[in-house]
Design a protein around this motif. Sequence first.
Motif, mmCIF file in Angstrom:
data_model
loop_
_atom_site.group_PDB
_atom_site.id
_atom_site.type_symbol
_atom_site.label_atom_id
_atom_site.label_comp_id
_atom_site.label_asym_id
_atom_site.label_seq_id
_atom_site.Cartn_x
_atom_site.Cartn_y
_atom_site.Cartn_z
ATOM 1 N N ALA A 12 -4.521 10.709 -5.008
ATOM 2 C CA ALA A 12 -3.182 10.137 -5.034
ATOM 3 C C ALA A 12 -3.247 8.658 -5.405
ATOM 4 O O ALA A 12 -4.329 8.069 -5.500
ATOM 5 C CB ALA A 12 -2.530 10.314 -3.663
ATOM 6 N N CYS A 13 -2.074 8.065 -5.601
ATOM 7 C CA CYS A 13 -1.991 6.633 -5.906
ATOM 8 C C CYS A 13 -0.838 6.074 -5.071
ATOM 9 O O CYS A 13 0.219 6.696 -4.971
ATOM 10 C CB CYS A 13 -1.739 6.415 -7.399
ATOM 11 N N TYR A 14 -1.063 4.894 -4.470
ATOM 12 C CA TYR A 14 -0.041 4.341 -3.578
ATOM 13 C C TYR A 14 0.215 2.867 -3.873
ATOM 14 O O TYR A 14 -0.678 2.129 -4.272
ATOM 15 C CB TYR A 14 -0.496 4.479 -2.123
ATOM 16 N N LEU A 15 1.466 2.452 -3.617
ATOM 17 C CA LEU A 15 1.797 1.037 -3.710
ATOM 18 C C LEU A 15 3.035 0.773 -2.870
ATOM 19 O O LEU A 15 3.777 1.686 -2.518
ATOM 20 C CB LEU A 15 2.056 0.634 -5.167
ATOM 21 N N ASP A 16 3.221 -0.486 -2.494
ATOM 22 C CA ASP A 16 4.407 -0.892 -1.744
ATOM 23 C C ASP A 16 5.470 -1.273 -2.756
ATOM 24 O O ASP A 16 5.268 -2.174 -3.547
ATOM 25 C CB ASP A 16 4.103 -2.100 -0.862
ATOM 26 N N GLY A 17 6.579 -0.571 -2.742
ATOM 27 C CA GLY A 17 7.616 -0.846 -3.726
ATOM 28 C C GLY A 17 8.852 -1.472 -3.124
ATOM 29 O O GLY A 17 8.948 -1.705 -1.922
ATOM 30 N N GLY A 18 9.805 -1.749 -3.986
ATOM 31 C CA GLY A 18 11.055 -2.316 -3.528
ATOM 32 C C GLY A 18 11.692 -3.162 -4.611
ATOM 33 O O GLY A 18 11.030 -3.590 -5.548
ATOM 34 N N GLY A 19 12.964 -3.415 -4.501
ATOM 35 C CA GLY A 19 13.647 -4.296 -5.425
ATOM 36 C C GLY A 19 13.580 -3.816 -6.853
ATOM 37 O O GLY A 19 13.645 -2.646 -7.161
ATOM 38 N N VAL A 28 9.157 -0.337 0.472
ATOM 39 C CA VAL A 28 9.433 1.088 0.258
ATOM 40 C C VAL A 28 8.097 1.714 -0.134
ATOM 41 O O VAL A 28 7.567 1.441 -1.215
ATOM 42 C CB VAL A 28 10.456 1.309 -0.874
ATOM 43 N N PRO A 29 7.504 2.530 0.740
ATOM 44 C CA PRO A 29 6.214 3.128 0.412
ATOM 45 C C PRO A 29 6.357 4.133 -0.729
ATOM 46 O O PRO A 29 7.152 5.057 -0.653
ATOM 47 C CB PRO A 29 5.784 3.803 1.717
ATOM 48 N N MET A 30 5.588 3.931 -1.780
ATOM 49 C CA MET A 30 5.692 4.770 -2.978
ATOM 50 C C MET A 30 4.377 5.513 -3.189
ATOM 51 O O MET A 30 3.310 4.892 -3.305
ATOM 52 C CB MET A 30 5.997 3.912 -4.203
ATOM 53 N N LEU A 31 4.467 6.827 -3.245
ATOM 54 C CA LEU A 31 3.265 7.643 -3.401
ATOM 55 C C LEU A 31 3.351 8.509 -4.635
ATOM 56 O O LEU A 31 4.380 9.123 -4.902
ATOM 57 C CB LEU A 31 3.087 8.536 -2.164
ATOM 58 N N ARG A 32 2.279 8.546 -5.363
ATOM 59 C CA ARG A 32 2.153 9.436 -6.520
ATOM 60 C C ARG A 32 1.101 10.464 -6.147
ATOM 61 O O ARG A 32 -0.070 10.123 -5.951
ATOM 62 C CB ARG A 32 1.738 8.641 -7.754
ATOM 63 N N ALA A 33 1.510 11.709 -6.016
ATOM 64 C CA ALA A 33 0.588 12.751 -5.570
ATOM 65 C C ALA A 33 -0.533 12.968 -6.564
ATOM 66 O O ALA A 33 -0.389 12.693 -7.765
ATOM 67 C CB ALA A 33 1.351 14.065 -5.353
ATOM 68 N N GLN A 92 8.596 7.394 0.106
ATOM 69 C CA GLN A 92 8.268 8.156 1.308
ATOM 70 C C GLN A 92 9.105 7.636 2.476
ATOM 71 O O GLN A 92 9.270 6.428 2.649
ATOM 72 C CB GLN A 92 6.782 8.001 1.641
ATOM 73 N N ASP A 93 9.636 8.533 3.272
ATOM 74 C CA ASP A 93 10.467 8.149 4.412
ATOM 75 C C ASP A 93 9.596 7.982 5.653
ATOM 76 O O ASP A 93 9.132 8.966 6.226
ATOM 77 C CB ASP A 93 11.538 9.214 4.651
ATOM 78 N N VAL A 94 9.356 6.751 6.046
ATOM 79 C CA VAL A 94 8.508 6.493 7.219
ATOM 80 C C VAL A 94 9.244 5.678 8.280
ATOM 81 O O VAL A 94 8.658 5.292 9.285
ATOM 82 C CB VAL A 94 7.219 5.743 6.814
ATOM 83 N N GLU A 131 0.772 -1.213 0.000
ATOM 84 C CA GLU A 131 0.000 0.000 0.000
ATOM 85 C C GLU A 131 0.830 1.304 0.000
ATOM 86 O O GLU A 131 1.823 1.244 0.552
ATOM 87 C CB GLU A 131 -0.939 -0.126 1.112
#
Length: 304
Positions: free
Chosen positions: A261-268, A295-300, A282-284, A73
Amino acid sequence: MPTEENQGDEAEKVAEEEPGGGDQIAAEEDKVDETENAPEEDKGGEAEIPTEENQQDGEPAEENQEGDMPSEEQPGTNTQATKPSTGTGGGAGGGGGGRVSLATEDDIPDLIPIFLDSFSGAAKKKTFPETESGRKWLERSFANFLGSKSQYHPEGKVPVVRNANGKPVAFAISHVVQAGQNVVGNSWKQRWGDANGLPDVSEEQLAKFFEPFAKVHHLAVGPQAHVFIEFLMTKLQSRKNGYASEIMDWATKLADDLNCACYLDGGGRGMGICERAGFEAQDVEDRYGDIPPSVPMLRARATA
């Protein structure tokens, strides 16, 4: 979004090892091909998200090295968008993407094998067992995603890309989250459903998989309305054809149409496709209190 890129080794929710487990659950094609809950596109390939691969094991998005991105997410500017109403946009049910359409209940038997093949290892067997009960739970879950929308939980949408025979070869599990709707704790049950009457499916195991992602998701997005790409997966034999990118375009177009906005869990490996689509990490970590499972990825949202 685990990642399939790893050839069934990791899913795309950008997963990582399951909390408490050590195996890499690959979900989502590297969870965005493909989060999985969730990876990036390998050059010339596709990405898949939430890839559970990253989930302590896994990773979410995967798109073969073309820049992958995938579950369970992602956050961005904390602009509280007004409650979006689902629209129809391009393709059936919103978004853009020429070959992308929305799945129907008739597609469920073809979607389940793609989902299961995106994960591997002992953790997968415990979380998403390939048994009669496990498949029954997934059938219920997909029926949930394709069912009627509710004011109490996010509206599910399953965009797919089909082959020449009309069979799905890539898909995403996405949700339109209204402002203020719950995405933390056991909110996964509202989307996926409980496991009552299914002895091989452990809600405790599912909670271990979904809830760490949910915490990151909430920290990154907050209460604002958004489109959540939970998993993005591509069939193993169909990877590296750009399908994950097409589905990603569909989902981000849907978010733009809804002005959210649009969100997804990223990484690799899925990070490349995420960044190309306009997502920002996003730094959480400080607020999470540990190393996040993705890595939480957000598109505003497109307009302020």
